[in-house]
Structures are given as C-alpha cells and as structure tokens.
Scaffold this active site. Sequence first.
Site, PDB file in Angstrom:
ATOM      1  CD  GLU A  99      -2.944  -1.039   2.334  1.00  0.00           C
ATOM      2  OE1 GLU A  99      -4.130  -1.210   2.045  1.00  0.00           O
ATOM      3  OE2 GLU A  99      -2.563  -0.791   3.490  1.00  0.00           O
ATOM      4  CB  CYS A 112       3.164   7.536   3.287  1.00  0.00           C
ATOM      5  SG  CYS A 112       3.751   6.270   4.431  1.00  0.00           S
ATOM      6  CB  CYS A 123       6.285  -2.229  16.116  1.00  0.00           C
ATOM      7  SG  CYS A 123       7.974  -1.889  15.573  1.00  0.00           S
ATOM      8  CB  CYS A 126       2.999  -1.313  13.462  1.00  0.00           C
ATOM      9  SG  CYS A 126       3.108  -0.963  11.698  1.00  0.00           S
ATOM     10  N   GLY A 168       7.151  -1.943   5.985  1.00  0.00           N
ATOM     11  CA  GLY A 168       8.521  -2.452   5.897  1.00  0.00           C
ATOM     12  C   GLY A 168       9.538  -1.607   6.633  1.00  0.00           C
ATOM     13  CB  CYS A 342       0.919   6.415  11.204  1.00  0.00           C
ATOM     14  SG  CYS A 342       1.352   7.983  10.502  1.00  0.00           S
TER      15      CYS A 342
END
Length: 368
Positions: A99, A112, A123, A126, A168, A342
């Site tokens: 994406e 982004c 994490c 995420c 990534g 995010c």
Amino acid sequence: MADNGPSSDLQSVYHFSMAEWQEWCAAREIKKYRAEQIFRALYQRRVRSFDEMTDVPAELRQQLAAEFTFWKSEIETHQVARDRTEKLLLRLADGEFVECVLMREPQRITICISTQVGCAMGCVFCASGLAGLTRSLKREEIVEQVARLVHQLDAGENLTNVVVMGIGEPLANLPELLPALERLHEPLGWNMGTRRITVSTVGLPEKIRQLAREGKRYGLAISLHAPNDELRNRIVPVNRNIGIDAILEAAEDFFEITGRRVTYEYVLLAGQNDSREHARELAELLRGRQSLVNLIPMNTVSLLDSRGSTYDQARMFGDVLQKAGIMTTIRKRKGSDIDAACGQLRLPKVRQEDFVVQLKNSPEKTVK
Ligand code: SAH
C-alpha cells in the site's frame, strides 16, 4: 501499442537510472539525448504509457515497448478518504501486495511509500508486521508507487514531500531504496529537494551511518517509542538486539555527518508509554541532543490490543518535553476512515484466523 503487463518478464521502465538509460541508448546507437527525453517523459511529464511518449519517435517507442513494461503493478483498490487522503493497494507481479498513500494539506502534498512486503520488526502497535516479512521490494517497485501516486494529482498539484514510512523497514532494504530515492531528487527525475525526503527506521545503527555517508542529506526519523530498553524491548521487539544507546550514538553520527537533526517518533500507547514519568525520562534521555520529537497517538488497528492515548494525554506529554527544552510536535491523523493512517497499512486479504495462529507464537501481541 501494447503496454505489456505487470506479469511480463520484461524490465520495468522505472528500473534504470539516467546513466543506465544512456548506456541502453549507446548500446543501440540511439542518440544520447533520447535518454534524457525518456527520463523526462517518465518523471516530469507524468506519462502513463509508451503511446504518451509523443516526443520520442514512434520507432523508439516500439523498441521500448519490445524491451520494457510500463507497470509492474496493478491498482487493486483505490480509496479516497473524507480528508482527500488517497490510498492505493497495488498488486505486484508475483501476486504480493503493498500500500501507499497520498496526503493533501494546503501548502503541502506528501506521499508515504512502502519498502517491503510485510515487515519483520513486529512492533506491537503496527499492522504492517502482523503477517511477518515476505520479501523486500525492488527499486522499480518503490519508484512505481511514487509514479502511481503522482498520477493521481491534479494538473496544478505537485508533490512536495515524501516519507518512507509505509510497510517495511526501509534501512533493511538500502540497496534498492537508495537508487529509488535518487529518482526522487535528481534534476531530470522528480527533482525534489533531499530535505523533503524522510526515511523512517526502527533504528538500525550501522544502516543509519550508511545512509548518512551517502552525503544526500535525507531526513531521518527514528521510531523510538520508549525512553528505556526494558519498555522498548516490549514495544519494539527487535530492540533486544540493538538497544537505545547504540541508536542514539548512530543518530549523533548522522547529525554530525549530515547536519540534519533527527526526528524521534513516539507512538503514544494508552497506559503503556504515555505517563508523565515516561515523558520526564524521555526528556532526560534526549537532553543536549539535536533532536525533535514527533508524538503520535496510536491509530486503532483491529486485531491489536494496544490503544491510542487521548489528545489530552498527548498534550500533557508534549508539554513536559517542551518545558525541558525539547522541540515537540503532535502528528496529525490523516485518512483513518480508509485505514490509511500511520500503522494501518498492511497486506489485504489475510483472514483473521491466520493472525490467531500467527499471534499465538508471539507473546508480544494478543488478539482482540
Ligand atoms: N520500519 C520503519 C518504517 C515504518 S513507519 C520504522 O519503524 O520507522 C513506523 C512509524 O509508523 C512509527 O514510527 C509511527 O510513526 C507510525 N505508526 C506505526 N503504527 C502506528 C499506529 N498504530 N498508530 C500510529 N502510528 C503508527
């Protein structure tokens, strides 16, 4: 003229640097300035097919179409949020997905981009690491995300900023990322200032130094998220092999070499890392260092247990830092209604059951 498809074996038009296009031309006794024309067409005139390369002769266009494919991805879905943030889900030639996101603000258009299919960092807050890492992206797959997003812009709109903060770990893919970033800032490419390009990392010390030694003055953001190793080990599991001290030392080297202050990203997780005490500890850790802190109340990710702090809590946290003399900002949330904010980018079509199996092996995450 056929534009070939993503699954063709042909090389992508976005693979070559300017020098490589010149070599390609030289090997075929095509005049050198044609390389420049091809490059301009791709990066400045925003052409979407060989047919639109109207300033190169038809014969050359045919030659290009015989050796290259225009796209190595297909747009699987294209979503537009209420705030006009746009998210593309791209299906790559091997059937994998990534994406990328386009964000609009009055004076600024930021994209982004992703650097890997999935992520190995794990994490706890995420979505991108939920299914682990599949593979790194090739340079043309990174460049193509930019091209795809630039093609969504209106005629009068221009790209102003790029953040390498998608899916990534960018510094785990430097050999492909660096040539892709070249395309963003070289004059015949997208011609952006390197200051407007920011790479975000979990904090790989040697790779941070390598990026600095490139001499390009890219921006660096480090995902810190905790003021001590005990807490960071829990929130960012790879920290167990790295440690905050090594990261801060590398950040100092980065500043010394590039003259650019490092930004520390700090995702605020309710009840985990967002107390006044944590803020004081962070201020202590960063005291006397050339740094900025970017606070980010965690965006909701279904399947993950952690929750974001309230804005009041974020303001309190920021005040403690500011009073200690540390420049602090709170990140605006964009595109959350289409899961483009995010931490919400991930691979599609992975069923909830798959995560249950995967998460069982990971003490760091629990399923809702
Ligand atoms: N691997 C790199 C690049 C990924 S971007 C890195 O770790 O920096 C990582 C950033 O995405 C984090 O620093 C944070 O700014 C943001 N992020 C990830 N998950 C988030 C979430 N759930 N809510 C808000 N921000 C998140």
